[in-house]
Design an enzyme around this catalytic site. Structure first.
Site, PDB file in Angstrom:
ATOM      1  N   ASP A  65       0.891  -1.072  -0.167  1.00 26.55           N
ATOM      2  CA  ASP A  65      -0.027  -0.042  -0.129  1.00 26.55           C
ATOM      3  C   ASP A  65       0.979   1.223  -0.043  1.00 26.55           C
ATOM      4  O   ASP A  65       0.727   2.218  -0.929  1.00 26.55           O
ATOM      5  CB  ASP A  65      -0.972   0.055   1.156  1.00 26.55           C
ATOM      6  CG  ASP A  65      -2.154  -0.924   1.025  1.00 26.55           C
ATOM      7  OD1 ASP A  65      -2.330  -1.327   0.016  1.00 26.55           O
ATOM      8  OD2 ASP A  65      -2.801  -1.160   2.058  1.00 26.55           O
ATOM      9  N   ASP A  78       0.429  -0.758   5.533  1.00 30.74           N
ATOM     10  CA  ASP A  78      -0.957  -1.366   5.026  1.00 30.74           C
ATOM     11  C   ASP A  78      -2.263  -0.901   5.834  1.00 30.74           C
ATOM     12  O   ASP A  78      -2.257  -1.061   7.140  1.00 30.74           O
ATOM     13  CB  ASP A  78      -0.727  -2.867   5.026  1.00 30.74           C
ATOM     14  CG  ASP A  78      -1.640  -3.687   4.060  1.00 30.74           C
ATOM     15  OD1 ASP A  78      -1.470  -3.295   2.872  1.00 30.74           O
ATOM     16  OD2 ASP A  78      -2.084  -4.373   4.297  1.00 30.74           O
TER      17      ASP A  78
END
Length: 173
Positions: A65, A78
């Protein structure tokens, strides 16, 4: 620090990676890791399960991410929207650790760290895990509160674990 204050040059969003895997991936990986580390203990719990067996060669694909840099250290982040028990008091460290194990996020973030480790090695001529890597954050957004550690899981795997996993993945080609 606050994520909203990061400069664009201090973050990398959705870095994609691919790791080759062979049949028998999990049992072989277990034996390649340092005994007693969190990842090895976790994999022993799922490694014998038929539903987690990989039968054919292929690739693990993932997207980190966010990788961000603060004070010269790089971190993996994340985002998670899991409900856990649906109450704000259900996002303490014990509950987060259980969620990390139950949803296989422990394996996920170790793979993210290896991908980040390889990326940093390729970009920083003086790269050192100890000096340049700060750790992993899993932010469970439904449980986060200003001024609290609720909903925040953090870890920094030992370099011996990351090197063993990196070497194992390099041999899987």
């Amino acid at each position: 620090f606050s994520l909203q204050n990061l400069e664009k040059t201090d973050r990398l969003e959705e870095m994609e990676f691919h790791f080759p895997v062979q049949p028998g991936f999990l049992p072989d990986l277990i034996s390649a890791l340092p005994t007693g580390c969190l990842l090895e203990s976790y994999l022993r719990g799922v490694g014998g399960s038929e539903r987690h067996r990989i039968e054919t060669a292929g690739y693990l694909k993932g997207l980190v991410d966010l990788i961000f840099r603060v004070d010269g250290k790089h971190y993996v982040l994340d985002w998670k929207s899991n409900k856990l028990n649906g109450r704000l008091d259900g996002f303490g460290q014990k509950e987060l650790e259980r969620e990390m194990l139950d949803h296989h996020y422990v394996l996920q973030y170790h793979l993210y760290v290896v991908a980040t480790h390889r990326f940093l090695q390729s970009r920083l001529s003086d790269y050192s895990y100890e000096e340049h890597f700060g750790g992993v954050y899993y932010l469970f957004t439904r449980g986060m509160q200003i001024g609290s550690q609720s909903g925040i899981f953090r870890d920094r795997p030992d370099i011996s674990v990351i090197e063993a996993l990196d070497q194992f993945l390099a041999q899987a080609k």
